[in-house]
Every structure is written in C-alpha cells, then in structure tokens.
Design a protein around this motif. Structure first.
Motif, PDB file in Angstrom:
ATOM      1  N   ALA A   1       0.828  -1.209   0.000  1.00 29.61           N
ATOM      2  CA  ALA A   1       0.000   0.000   0.000  1.00 29.61           C
ATOM      3  C   ALA A   1       0.860   1.256   0.000  1.00 29.61           C
TER       4      ALA A   1
ATOM      5  N   ASN B   1       0.321   3.481  -3.382  1.00 33.49           N
ATOM      6  CA  ASN B   1      -0.353   4.761  -3.166  1.00 33.49           C
ATOM      7  C   ASN B   1       0.566   5.934  -3.478  1.00 33.49           C
TER       8      ASN B   1
ATOM      9  N   VAL C   1       0.329   6.261  -7.255  1.00 30.88           N
ATOM     10  CA  VAL C   1      -0.958   6.847  -7.649  1.00 30.88           C
ATOM     11  C   VAL C   1      -0.995   8.331  -7.298  1.00 30.88           C
TER      12      VAL C   1
ATOM     13  N   THR D   1      -5.599   0.779  -3.317  1.00 29.47           N
ATOM     14  CA  THR D   1      -5.470   2.129  -3.866  1.00 29.47           C
ATOM     15  C   THR D   1      -6.766   2.689  -4.452  1.00 29.47           C
TER      16      THR D   1
END
Length: 369
Positions: free
Chosen positions: A247, A251, A254, A288
């Motif tokens: 994660a 993330n 993103v 995400t």
C-alpha cells in the motif's frame, strides 16, 4: 471504459512484449503492420513493446525501438496512424533496463549501467546463464544525484515525444528488476539518502519520474505503471512482504499521477499474500482504488519462463476464471501477451468464445507475425 482522455471498447489489453524487430531502434513498416493487425482484431488497447527512453544506457539491444531521434519518431507516427486507422488505441511502454544493462547484447564498456546502489541483485533463481550472472553481479558505481536527474529528464523527454507522434497515453516499465523497479527492491537499493532507506524512501525515484511525466503530458493523458514482485535476477524476490508495505508503494505511485497499475505476475490469478486468495492486481485495486490490470499466462498452460525451455506453451482454458475475477471487479483490465502473437484476432476469439489459439515459440515469438 474511460481513463482520463482514453476510452477503450473492451477490457482486453495487448501486453508489452519485446520483439527486437526495429533495426537501429527504428520501427519500420513491418512493425506498423504488426500492431495494426491487433487493432483490426478488436483488441481494446495495445501497449507497445518496451521502448528505449532518451538515455545512453536505457536499452542495450540495437533492435529494440527507441522513442527519440527523428527517424524513430517518424516510424512511430506510422505505427500510431495505422492503429488509429483500424479503430484502435495504443500507448508506448517507456523503458530503462537499469541493472540489467548488458543482458540482451554486448555493450560499450565506457557506458555505465544505472544502478541505485551499484548492485545487480540476487542471489536467486534466474534463467540467465551463469557467466552473465557472474559478470553482472560485480558491483558498479551507484547512481549519483546528477545521474538520477538525467534519467528523470530522459523519461520526460520521451513522454513528450510520445505525445508529439500521437500516442494515446504513457506506460512505464516499473517491474522485473529494471531501473524503476530496482529502486523499489531492497536488494538493489541500499541507499540511505533521499532516494532510499525504508519502503517509502525507495518509492521516491519512481514517483519523481511519474511526477515529471505528468507535468510534461498534462492532466488528461493516462499513465500506466507496470510493477511486479518477482525479478529476472530472482524469481522469489518481493518489493513488499505484506499488503501494508504494498500500500505504501502503490499509493505513492498513484499520488504522483499513475492511473492504471499493471500487476505483472507469472499467473494472473495466483494469490499474492498468504491467507488470502486475492491476486496481485486485486490487492492493487483494493489498496489504492485505482484501475488495475492483471497479466500472466492468460489462456496458457505454462508461464513465460517455462515456455522458454519447453517451446510450446499449450492452451489452458482459464478464461472462465479471468471472467469471474473481472466480473466481481477484482481488477479492471486483462493483459494478454503471447496469445496475441499466436492470433492477431485473439479478442474476436474471446468475444465469440472460440477455441484458444496454440502458442508456439518458434512460430510466434521469434518472428513478427
């Protein structure tokens, strides 16, 4: 499906596959026809083979296409025009091989490989011959801050070229032990400065590349990012041992501007972490909320590395499982590689529930068809 300015008619994506049919790095009429045939066959989105960015040690093979230089860019204009004329969409996969410089061809010894900490990776199981592994495993100089800035700028330049020739988005190769991935992998990134340290620190270089590309292409262009746990240096390697670690990495990507996470595994439906049946693409979406793509042995009985020794992969009708996972939104897009080589009209076969084609390395992988 619509992703920023890109709308695709179906969820089938032609996954990137190195072809080495562009002498001098220039894609010719045969390359343009090759991609156009897949668009004519109904594939929703084509992601090109890895394309060398504008950096001296980006890719070592002289027959891998590049995305810089007037002649190469003109070749890509023809490729894009042909795909668009057939009603298709196409994006290039920008590539820097990083620690794997010299794996595909003899290289100029005066050109240094780009490695976060001067390390090749491993030790682990790999298909590379022992003489190459011994040579490549010798430490080299770590990338300097100037090296890092030069590579970031090279990615951005090639992204700008992609827009100039008419591509529909940008894809980045951030897996398999190549440069972006080598910053994410603890075995190749032992830095203790801004570009290394903990899991979060190891994401900063890929995130900086994404940020530079987003600033170059603007807010409407979709960016895809391929990531993987396994490396060519070590099949058992992992960038994340837990979902929480994954994660942090995904993330950050993103947040920097990635729209689609392309989860590259040896089998698309393999569980990513112990205690859950969720695939790597499934975890990426769960962690995400981004659009995700699954890829790995769709319709095939052997993985890519197994087929290198066995020649024929053999059909395996795992399409019902693919449809089941798509149907429950575990992931959003299905990346298919080798079966696109066996039949340019693969998507039409899938739509019509026709028998899957047989992939044969000698017939399909070693020549442009």
């Amino acid at each position: 499906m619509t992703i920023r300015s890109l709308t695709v008619p179906n969820r089938v994506v032609m996954s990137p596959m190195t072809r080495e049919h562009s002498p001098g790095g220039v894609p010719g009429a045969d390359v343009a026809a090759y991609y156009r045939r897949r668009a004519e066959g109904g594939t929703g989105l084509i992601i090109t083979e890895g394309v060398a960015i504008d950096h001296p040690s980006a890719v070592d093979s002289p027959d891998v296409p590049r995305l810089h230089g007037a002649e190469a860019l003109e070749g890509w204009r023809d490729v894009v025009a042909g795909v668009h004329a057939a009603g298709g969409k196409i994006i290039p996969q920008l590539w820097h091989v990083g620690p794997l410089w010299g794996a595909m061809a003899e290289v100029d010894p005066s050109i240094a490989p780009m490695r976060p900490s001067g390390l090749w990776g491993g030790p682990g199981h790999t298909y590379y011959p022992s003489d190459y592994v011994e040579r490549a495993s010798r430490p080299t100089a770590a990338m300097t801050d100037d090296d890092i800035e030069a590579v970031i700028a090279a990615f951005a330049r090639s992204a700008r070229h992609a827009m100039e020739v008419g591509f529909d988005g940008i894809a980045l190769h951030g897996g398999h032990g190549y440069l972006l991935d080598s910053f994410l992998w603890a075995a190749t990134n032992t830095r203790d400065d801004h570009w290394g340290g903990d899991v979060s620190g190891r994401t900063r270089f890929p995130a900086a590349v994404i940020d530079a590309i987003r600033a170059t292409v603007g807010p409407e262009v979709p960016i895809f990012f391929r990531f993987s746990q396994h490396k060519q240096q070590d099949y058992a390697a992992r960038i994340a041992d837990t979902p929480d670690e994954l994660a942090v990495i995904l993330n950050a990507l993103v947040d920097a501007g990635v729209d689609v996470l392309d989860a590259s595994v040896r089998r698309f439906d393999a569980p990513a972490f112990e205690g859950s049946t969720r695939s790597l693409a499934g975890w990426a979406k769960h962690l995400t909320g981004a659009v995700t793509m699954a890829v790995g042995s769709v319709g095939l009985g052997t993985t890519l590395q197994e087929s290198l020794s066995q020649g024929q992969a053999g059909a395996l009708d795992n399409i019902p499982e693919l449809l089941r996972l798509l149907g429950r939104s575990e992931f959003d897009l299905a990346g298919v590689g080798r079966l696109h080589l066996a039949d340019p009209s693969l998507t039409r076969r899938l739509r019509d529930a026709s028998p899957l084609p047989e992939f044969d390395k000698q017939l399909h992988q070693l020549r442009l068809h």
